[in-house]
Design a protein around this motif. Structure first.
Motif, PDB file in Angstrom:
ATOM      1  N   LEU A   1      22.621 -57.943  -4.883  1.00  0.00           N
ATOM      2  CA  LEU A   1      22.040 -57.507  -3.614  1.00  0.00           C
ATOM      3  C   LEU A   1      22.867 -56.353  -3.067  1.00  0.00           C
ATOM      4  CD1 LEU A   1      21.318 -60.954  -1.913  1.00  0.00           C
ATOM      5  CD2 LEU A   1      19.616 -59.378  -2.821  1.00  0.00           C
ATOM      6  N   ASP A   2      22.217 -55.237  -2.724  1.00  0.00           N
ATOM      7  CA  ASP A   2      22.902 -54.089  -2.134  1.00  0.00           C
ATOM      8  C   ASP A   2      22.928 -54.262  -0.618  1.00  0.00           C
ATOM      9  OD1 ASP A   2      23.323 -52.869  -4.593  1.00  0.00           O
ATOM     10  OD2 ASP A   2      21.365 -51.875  -4.538  1.00  0.00           O
ATOM     11  N   GLU A   3      24.107 -54.212  -0.038  1.00  0.00           N
ATOM     12  CA  GLU A   3      24.278 -54.428   1.395  1.00  0.00           C
ATOM     13  C   GLU A   3      24.840 -53.176   2.068  1.00  0.00           C
ATOM     14  OE1 GLU A   3      23.221 -57.129   2.830  1.00  0.00           O
ATOM     15  OE2 GLU A   3      22.662 -58.049   0.917  1.00  0.00           O
ATOM     16  N   LYS A   4      24.534 -53.030   3.356  1.00  0.00           N
ATOM     17  CA  LYS A   4      25.061 -51.910   4.141  1.00  0.00           C
ATOM     18  C   LYS A   4      26.507 -52.175   4.536  1.00  0.00           C
ATOM     19  CE  LYS A   4      20.574 -50.674   6.094  1.00  0.00           C
ATOM     20  NZ  LYS A   4      19.810 -50.471   7.346  1.00  0.00           N
TER      21      LYS A   4
ATOM     22  N   SER B   1      22.710 -75.629  -4.300  1.00  0.00           N
ATOM     23  CA  SER B   1      24.084 -75.213  -4.044  1.00  0.00           C
ATOM     24  C   SER B   1      24.055 -73.773  -3.560  1.00  0.00           C
ATOM     25  CB  SER B   1      24.938 -75.340  -5.313  1.00  0.00           C
ATOM     26  OG  SER B   1      26.282 -74.983  -5.035  1.00  0.00           O
ATOM     27  N   ASP B   2      25.120 -73.327  -2.921  1.00  0.00           N
ATOM     28  CA  ASP B   2      25.147 -71.962  -2.403  1.00  0.00           C
ATOM     29  C   ASP B   2      26.514 -71.350  -2.601  1.00  0.00           C
ATOM     30  OD1 ASP B   2      26.889 -72.363   0.115  1.00  0.00           O
ATOM     31  OD2 ASP B   2      25.284 -73.838   0.421  1.00  0.00           O
ATOM     32  N   ALA B   3      26.546 -70.044  -2.479  1.00  0.00           N
ATOM     33  CA  ALA B   3      27.797 -69.290  -2.560  1.00  0.00           C
ATOM     34  C   ALA B   3      27.666 -68.088  -1.648  1.00  0.00           C
ATOM     35  CB  ALA B   3      28.101 -68.861  -3.989  1.00  0.00           C
ATOM     36  N   THR B   4      28.768 -67.683  -1.043  1.00  0.00           N
ATOM     37  CA  THR B   4      28.772 -66.560  -0.091  1.00  0.00           C
ATOM     38  C   THR B   4      29.609 -65.427  -0.645  1.00  0.00           C
ATOM     39  OG1 THR B   4      28.523 -68.049   1.792  1.00  0.00           O
ATOM     40  CG2 THR B   4      29.331 -65.832   2.252  1.00  0.00           C
ATOM     41  N   ALA B   5      29.010 -64.233  -0.654  1.00  0.00           N
ATOM     42  CA  ALA B   5      29.723 -63.023  -1.071  1.00  0.00           C
ATOM     43  C   ALA B   5      30.224 -62.316   0.174  1.00  0.00           C
ATOM     44  CB  ALA B   5      28.814 -62.126  -1.891  1.00  0.00           C
ATOM     45  N   ASN B   6      31.488 -61.958   0.170  1.00  0.00           N
ATOM     46  CA  ASN B   6      32.103 -61.281   1.312  1.00  0.00           C
ATOM     47  C   ASN B   6      32.264 -59.798   1.038  1.00  0.00           C
ATOM     48  OD1 ASN B   6      32.541 -63.714   2.846  1.00  0.00           O
ATOM     49  ND2 ASN B   6      34.190 -64.206   1.411  1.00  0.00           N
ATOM     50  N   LYS B   7      32.139 -59.026   2.090  1.00  0.00           N
ATOM     51  CA  LYS B   7      32.348 -57.586   1.983  1.00  0.00           C
ATOM     52  C   LYS B   7      33.753 -57.301   1.471  1.00  0.00           C
ATOM     53  CE  LYS B   7      32.540 -53.502   4.985  1.00  0.00           C
ATOM     54  NZ  LYS B   7      32.385 -53.043   6.379  1.00  0.00           N
ATOM     55  N   PRO B   8      33.910 -56.360   0.527  1.00  0.00           N
ATOM     56  CA  PRO B   8      35.252 -56.056   0.010  1.00  0.00           C
ATOM     57  C   PRO B   8      36.211 -55.694   1.137  1.00  0.00           C
ATOM     58  CG  PRO B   8      33.582 -54.996  -1.330  1.00  0.00           C
ATOM     59  CD  PRO B   8      32.868 -55.568  -0.151  1.00  0.00           C
ATOM     60  N   GLU B   9      37.462 -56.110   0.977  1.00  0.00           N
ATOM     61  CA  GLU B   9      38.458 -55.835   2.020  1.00  0.00           C
ATOM     62  C   GLU B   9      38.759 -54.356   2.141  1.00  0.00           C
ATOM     63  OE1 GLU B   9      41.849 -58.204   1.275  1.00  0.00           O
ATOM     64  OE2 GLU B   9      40.825 -60.117   1.555  1.00  0.00           O
ATOM     65  N   THR B  10      38.706 -53.641   1.071  1.00  0.00           N
ATOM     66  CA  THR B  10      38.939 -52.192   1.124  1.00  0.00           C
ATOM     67  C   THR B  10      37.648 -51.488   1.514  1.00  0.00           C
ATOM     68  OG1 THR B  10      38.418 -51.995  -1.229  1.00  0.00           O
ATOM     69  CG2 THR B  10      40.731 -52.305  -0.630  1.00  0.00           C
ATOM     70  N   GLU B  11      37.729 -50.439   2.328  1.00  0.00           N
ATOM     71  CA  GLU B  11      36.551 -49.712   2.760  1.00  0.00           C
ATOM     72  C   GLU B  11      35.940 -48.948   1.596  1.00  0.00           C
ATOM     73  OE1 GLU B  11      37.174 -47.232   6.058  1.00  0.00           O
ATOM     74  OE2 GLU B  11      37.913 -48.823   7.373  1.00  0.00           O
ATOM     75  N   CYS B  12      34.633 -49.038   1.496  1.00  0.00           N
ATOM     76  CA  CYS B  12      33.926 -48.367   0.406  1.00  0.00           C
ATOM     77  C   CYS B  12      33.550 -46.959   0.858  1.00  0.00           C
ATOM     78  CB  CYS B  12      32.682 -49.157   0.014  1.00  0.00           C
ATOM     79  SG  CYS B  12      33.044 -50.856  -0.488  1.00  0.00           S
TER      80      CYS B  12
ATOM     81  N   GLY C   1      28.697 -45.933   0.361  1.00  0.00           N
ATOM     82  CA  GLY C   1      29.488 -46.427   1.468  1.00  0.00           C
ATOM     83  C   GLY C   1      29.248 -47.890   1.749  1.00  0.00           C
ATOM     84  N   GLY C   2      28.232 -48.497   1.138  1.00  0.00           N
ATOM     85  CA  GLY C   2      27.974 -49.908   1.299  1.00  0.00           C
ATOM     86  C   GLY C   2      28.676 -50.711   0.213  1.00  0.00           C
ATOM     87  N   TRP C   3      28.160 -51.914  -0.073  1.00  0.00           N
ATOM     88  CA  TRP C   3      28.766 -52.742  -1.099  1.00  0.00           C
ATOM     89  C   TRP C   3      27.692 -53.583  -1.768  1.00  0.00           C
ATOM     90  CZ3 TRP C   3      28.928 -58.216  -0.202  1.00  0.00           C
ATOM     91  CH2 TRP C   3      28.532 -58.605   1.085  1.00  0.00           C
ATOM     92  N   THR C   4      28.033 -54.115  -2.943  1.00  0.00           N
ATOM     93  CA  THR C   4      27.087 -54.876  -3.752  1.00  0.00           C
ATOM     94  C   THR C   4      27.582 -56.306  -3.928  1.00  0.00           C
ATOM     95  OG1 THR C   4      26.415 -52.897  -4.958  1.00  0.00           O
ATOM     96  CG2 THR C   4      25.910 -55.018  -5.974  1.00  0.00           C
ATOM     97  N   ALA C   5      26.694 -57.290  -3.647  1.00  0.00           N
ATOM     98  CA  ALA C   5      26.997 -58.706  -3.840  1.00  0.00           C
ATOM     99  C   ALA C   5      26.420 -59.150  -5.181  1.00  0.00           C
ATOM    100  CB  ALA C   5      26.407 -59.537  -2.710  1.00  0.00           C
ATOM    101  N   SER C   6      27.261 -59.810  -6.015  1.00  0.00           N
ATOM    102  CA  SER C   6      26.830 -60.292  -7.330  1.00  0.00           C
ATOM    103  C   SER C   6      26.828 -61.808  -7.337  1.00  0.00           C
ATOM    104  CB  SER C   6      27.778 -59.761  -8.422  1.00  0.00           C
ATOM    105  OG  SER C   6      27.804 -58.350  -8.412  1.00  0.00           O
ATOM    106  N   PHE C   7      25.771 -62.390  -7.931  1.00  0.00           N
ATOM    107  CA  PHE C   7      25.642 -63.847  -7.984  1.00  0.00           C
ATOM    108  C   PHE C   7      25.349 -64.305  -9.413  1.00  0.00           C
ATOM    109  CE2 PHE C   7      24.469 -62.622  -3.663  1.00  0.00           C
ATOM    110  CZ  PHE C   7      25.252 -63.489  -2.913  1.00  0.00           C
ATOM    111  N   LYS C   8      25.841 -65.547  -9.740  1.00  0.00           N
ATOM    112  CA  LYS C   8      25.600 -66.179 -11.038  1.00  0.00           C
ATOM    113  C   LYS C   8      25.197 -67.629 -10.780  1.00  0.00           C
ATOM    114  CE  LYS C   8      28.618 -65.505 -14.248  1.00  0.00           C
ATOM    115  NZ  LYS C   8      29.947 -65.454 -14.950  1.00  0.00           N
ATOM    116  N   VAL C   9      24.188 -68.094 -11.499  1.00  0.00           N
ATOM    117  CA  VAL C   9      23.696 -69.465 -11.340  1.00  0.00           C
ATOM    118  C   VAL C   9      23.616 -70.115 -12.719  1.00  0.00           C
ATOM    119  CG1 VAL C   9      21.764 -70.910 -10.564  1.00  0.00           C
ATOM    120  CG2 VAL C   9      22.368 -68.854  -9.292  1.00  0.00           C
ATOM    121  N   ALA C  10      24.089 -71.407 -12.800  1.00  0.00           N
ATOM    122  CA  ALA C  10      24.052 -72.140 -14.076  1.00  0.00           C
ATOM    123  C   ALA C  10      23.725 -73.604 -13.822  1.00  0.00           C
ATOM    124  CB  ALA C  10      25.371 -72.003 -14.804  1.00  0.00           C
ATOM    125  N   ASN C  11      23.333 -74.296 -14.898  1.00  0.00           N
ATOM    126  CA  ASN C  11      22.984 -75.715 -14.886  1.00  0.00           C
ATOM    127  C   ASN C  11      24.047 -76.466 -15.680  1.00  0.00           C
ATOM    128  OD1 ASN C  11      21.841 -78.253 -15.222  1.00  0.00           O
ATOM    129  ND2 ASN C  11      20.300 -77.546 -16.691  1.00  0.00           N
TER     130      ASN C  11
END
Length: 338
Positions: free
Chosen positions: A102-105, A135-146, A49-59
């Motif tokens: 990152l696993d989020e509620k 640098s930073d990036a923000t992951a948003n909760k999916p618009e559709t309910e999980c 019922g939660g959601w997962t945020a995925s991140f990628k970092v490069a040089n």
């Protein structure tokens, strides 16, 4: 003096200095402007019922860089996020992408990852230049309910478990347990008579000491053959109170000045085998002997007639109280065991 030659030399000097200065500025500014940290974010539904945020970092710069800081929502992540860990090498020119999740509620709307990279470059003269960039990036909760997991779990588990368990367990256990030994044996135990205490011998009670004459009254106990300790407290109607502690093997008494109307309130406590009884009290009045009416007055005269009855009554009270205390002490010492 050749002015033309002098002017050309001055112009060459100024031009050369300008070129050298611009070159130095360019050499110092280039690392800071060219080094760049790339962070990307994405999200998807989780399994609970939660959601997962995925991140990628490069040089994106030419020398390799080292991850020097990883923060989640502004707080340093000690263990990093997946492969994005402090000390990890980010290869030059997008040579590798470091990934982490990152696993989020369901109640969390956004999560931000901030990553800092550090470059070290050595110059021609052995000088090391250190450049950092974050640098930073923000992951948003999916618009559709999980809601994938909550919709499946309630439809399967409740339909099977409640239908089987109530049909088997209640039909067997209630029929066997009440008919066996537990309810039928325990009620029969109170019918077994409890043992009763018995004593073949009883301690020897003391003899009373009670005597009156024309102007005094004497009260005490002869406990020379007794086994019980007696504590006597006397409160006379006139005069000071007195105490007697008469142990086994002792004989003690106390004498009061007395006249018609005089009384003594006596309180007795018995101590037997470490048990002390509650106090018992009795009031003993003084009765003037009949033979005290002579002209001589005072002195000790024989006690006869009605006076003897009074003396006997007081002695009986004294002895009865002592005996009662003994039996009370003996009963308190007895303990019943099943």
């Amino acid at each position: 003096m050749n002015l033309f030659t002098t002017k050309r030399r001055r112009g060459a000097t100024v031009l050369g200095g300008a070129i050298l200065g611009l070159g130095l500025v360019a050499s110092l500014a280039t690392p800071a402007l060219a080094c760049d940290t790339k962070v990307k974010a994405d999200s998807k539904c989780g399994t609970d019922g939660g959601w997962t945020a995925s991140f990628k970092v490069a040089n994106d710069f030419n020398p390799d860089a080292t991850v020097s800081s990883v923060k989640v929502d502004g707080v340093e992540a000690q263990g990093g996020v997946g492969e994005i860990v402090v000390g990890t090498t980010a290869k030059a020119n997008y040579g590798n992408w470091l990934t982490g999740t990152l696993d989020e509620k369901a109640s969390t709307d956004t999560v931000k990852l901030t990553v800092e990279l550090t470059w070290e470059r050595k110059g021609k003269h052995g000088r090391t230049t250190v450049v950092t960039d974050s640098s930073d990036a923000t992951a948003n909760k999916p618009e559709t309910e999980c809601t994938t997991t909550p919709t499946t779990a309630p439809t399967t588990t409740p339909t099977t478990a409640p239908t089987t368990a109530p049909t088997t367990a209640p039909t067997t256990e209630p029929t066997t347990v009440p008919t066996t030994a537990t309810p039928t044996t325990e009620p029969s135990t109170p019918d077994v008579p409890l043992p009763t205490p018995s004593e073949s011998t009883e301690p020897v009670l003391p003899d009373e000491i009670f005597a009156v004459d024309c102007d005094s009254m004497t009260i005490g106990l002869d406990n020379t053959k007794g086994e019980i300790e007696y504590k006597l407290h006397f409160t006379p109607s006139s005069g000071a109170a007195k105490d007697l502690d008469i142990k086994a093997g002792e004989k003690k008494s106390v004498t009061f000045d007395a006249e018609e109307g005089f009384t003594v309130k006596l309180s007795i406590v018995a101590v037997f085998k470490g048990v002390t009884s509650e106090p018992e009290t009795a009031t003993i009045p003084y009765e003037t002997p009949a033979d005290c009416g002579g002209e001589g007055g005072g002195g000790s005269l024989p006690v006869t007639g009605a006076a003897a009855g009074g003396i006997a009554g007081g002695a009986a009270v004294l002895l009865a109280v002592g005996a009662g205390l003994f039996f009370m002490a003996r009963r308190r010492k007895v303990r019943f065991t099943a």
